[in-house]
Every structure is written in C-alpha cells, then in structure tokens.
Design an enzyme around this catalytic site. Sequence first.
Site, PDB file in Angstrom:
ATOM      1  N   GLY A   1      70.098  74.798 -32.263  1.00  0.00           N
ATOM      2  CA  GLY A   1      70.216  76.019 -33.076  1.00  0.00           C
ATOM      3  C   GLY A   1      69.936  75.797 -34.545  1.00  0.00           C
TER       4      GLY A   1
ATOM      5  CD  GLU B   1      58.495  79.197 -40.841  1.00  0.00           C
ATOM      6  OE1 GLU B   1      58.123  79.066 -39.653  1.00  0.00           O
ATOM      7  OE2 GLU B   1      58.690  78.236 -41.594  1.00  0.00           O
TER       8      GLU B   1
ATOM      9  CG  ASP C   1      58.870  76.927 -32.568  1.00  0.00           C
ATOM     10  OD1 ASP C   1      58.220  76.881 -33.621  1.00  0.00           O
ATOM     11  OD2 ASP C   1      59.875  77.632 -32.411  1.00  0.00           O
TER      12      ASP C   1
HETATM   13  C1  GLA Z   1      60.493  80.552 -34.388  1.00  0.00           C
HETATM   14  C2  GLA Z   1      59.490  80.909 -33.295  1.00  0.00           C
HETATM   15  C3  GLA Z   1      58.054  80.584 -33.731  1.00  0.00           C
HETATM   16  C4  GLA Z   1      57.752  81.179 -35.110  1.00  0.00           C
HETATM   17  C5  GLA Z   1      58.870  80.860 -36.108  1.00  0.00           C
HETATM   18  C6  GLA Z   1      58.684  81.576 -37.419  1.00  0.00           C
HETATM   19  O1  GLA Z   1      60.533  79.175 -34.587  1.00  0.00           O
HETATM   20  O2  GLA Z   1      59.769  80.218 -32.107  1.00  0.00           O
HETATM   21  O3  GLA Z   1      57.151  81.043 -32.763  1.00  0.00           O
HETATM   22  O4  GLA Z   1      57.518  82.547 -35.026  1.00  0.00           O
HETATM   23  O5  GLA Z   1      60.149  81.203 -35.610  1.00  0.00           O
HETATM   24  O6  GLA Z   1      57.539  81.134 -38.067  1.00  0.00           O
END
Ligand code: GLA
Length: 395
Positions: free
Chosen positions: A122, A34, A178
């Site tokens: 969200g 993360e 993501d």
């Molecule tokens: C969000 C962002 C990702 C990543 C996560 C944390 O989901 O869109 O790019 O940075 O937070 O890991």
Amino acid sequence: MSDLLIDSFISYFGGTKKGIRAFRAPGRVNLIGEHTDYNGGFVFPAALTMSTTVLARPRSDRQINLIATDLKQMVNADLDHLEQYKDLKWGNYQLGVADELQKAGYSLCGCDLLYEDKVPLGSGLSSSAAIEIATALALVSMGDAAKGIKRDIDMVELAKISQIAEHNYVGVKCGIMDQFASAMGKKDMAIFLDCRDLDYELVPLKLGSHKIVISNTNKKRSLGAGKYNERRNECEQGLSILQKALPDIKFLREVSVQDFLTHKELITDEVIRKRVEHVVYENERVLESVKALKNNDLIQFGKLMNESHNSLRDLYEVTGDELDTLVEEARKINGVLGSRMTGAGFGGCTVSLVRDDSIDEFISQVGQEYERKIGYSASFYISEIGDGGQEIDLV
Ligand code: GLA
C-alpha cells in the site's frame, strides 16, 4: 534465496526441495509521468530491487494453494472455478491473475505457492504489480513445464493480463505502467514508455553524485480505488468534450499544449479542465525529462519533478497533507534537486533527487519535520534500480 524460505515452503506443503522453483518480480518507482498511462500517455518508471519472491511447485491436481511468510491462513482454490474468489482479503491478486491467464488461453496446472513480499504494501511502490507479475511468471512457467512447452515467455503479455486482473479482481481501473515496469525493468535503467502502443526505450539512470530517495508517508490508504477510478472517469469526460473540436483524438495524450490552449474553454466544468490540463502538461514534462536525463541535465530534471508534483497537488488533486509535507520539507534541503509524489497519490511515497552528501541531513530533517507536523513517522529508502520479473536459481 534463503534456505529459510525453502524450509518454510516444505513445512507448509511437505516433500523436499525437489521440484521447487523460484520467481521474483519487483515494485517500481515512477520518476515522472503520473496519471498519464491510462490517457495513452508517457511514463518514466524504473523497477526497484525490492520485490516479491514466490516459491512454486506443481501439483498433480487442479488445486492452487497460496500462503505468504507473513500470513497464517492458507488459501486453497480450484483452478476450474476461480470466479468465486473475487472477495478474498488476501489471494485475489494471485487468483485473478490465474483466472485471466486461463481466459487468455494459457494452460495452467495446480501449484503450491509461497510468497515473500518485500515491497512495502500500500505504499504506492506497486506491491500489487510485483505480486501479479511474480504469480503470472510462476504459473505460466509451471504450466508450460507440465505440458513440455519450451518458449520464451512474453513478459509484455503477462503485464497486460495482470492489468486486466487488477481491473476485474481488485476493482482498480489502473493503467499499464506498474505491471509493465515490474515485468520489463532493467538494472540501472529507467523505462521511457509510450502507453498508447507500448513502445519503450531503456534510458540509463546516470545520476552522478545524486541518488533517488524514496520517502514513505506511511499513511494507511483507504480510498484508493474510488478516487483513482473517479480521476480516470474525469479524464474520459474531458476527452469526449475535446473530441467535438478534435475528432481524430483517441486519448488525451494526443492533445498538444497548443490544442489545449485553443479549446480549453469548451470544457466548462473547472474540475474536468484542471484534470485535462495536468495530463497535457505532464506528458510534455516526461518528454523533457527524458531529454534532460540524456543530456545529464539533472537540474532541469529536478525542476520538472517539482512542477509535476505542483500540478498533481493543484490540478489533479491527488496529494494531501502527508505527501505535500514530505515534498515541502524535502525542497528545503540544500542538495535536493527535485521532489514529487510517485504512483497514484492519496498517501504512498515521494521520490526525491538528492545529492549524496545531503542524504543524511535529508533523512533526519525531513523525518523530524514530518513527524512533528503529521504525528507519525515516515520511512526512507535509497532506491536501487533492479531487473524486472525473472526466475531465480534455488541454491
Ligand atoms: C497507479 C496505477 C498506474 C498509474 C499510477 C498513476 O500506480 O496502477 O497505472 O495510473 O497510479 O500514474
């Protein structure tokens, strides 16, 4: 694909079923890794079966019309003047993607689009990436067909363009995880992704008698973008300090644990040092997790998940009472191997590795204690891991 959705499309846009095509793209859960993606690091997400579906039909003019099943108000936009739609309450993800696709050289045509969003909004499960990838795929497919172009669509490129749209239209300077997971996911596989060069490996998610349970804090997120961009900025500051001692590094991901221990005193600001420490060790945890999963060592994987959460709580400081409560309560249940927040944090969801015969107890105990301590209820989903963005048949 439900007939109801097709009927609803026709009721908004007229015509018949003819010419309508359907596309879907999923949300994702990140198993571990993360706040590493924008540091050129490793992540380990998987695409969910929960997804956004979009029905699309080309138009003969340059108009993009957007509507969603849960919205009353249609958005009408002009493909040749997209820059004016940056402040829309709903529709800026889609129009941002259209704008960035055109800037990247894709030839788009006018379209009518109806969205059905099944990724909780969200929630930290990338509902936005699902909308972006579904939109990108629909618009490029329609544009190609209008021009008679036949080609395999480059899904990695669509992920990169969607990421830029999120930067420019939504204001979140997100990493690539993501959009990549939503575009490239595979059923029952996790994606071990190196965000520096986008090398990736699909790793079978063999969880034996365990399942991945997602728990949603149902906390309304309000400060997401600001805090997220602030963390990104802190990492950049940490990088530039370490570059004085390690001139060859371009990303924090290139700082090894040994490098960090040798040079950490250079970072005099304690907050920045904690952020860097999280990133350095989180990257290591992803590598170890992939190894553990390949060796069917779920106990070790669970342990790494727990360490990840603790680091996000204490060093990166992106959890908060709601996520911490879900994790603490989860860890009290016999049969839970590991539990951590997933996604950006500040609300959203946790991911837990739970033995099949403990799932009922998990949902009832964690749910009850969460409600008692936080004052409203959590939601629970047993994750199913699905495919990335694709066209689907209209039956
Ligand atoms: C969000 C962002 C990702 C990543 C996560 C944390 O989901 O869109 O790019 O940075 O937070 O890991």
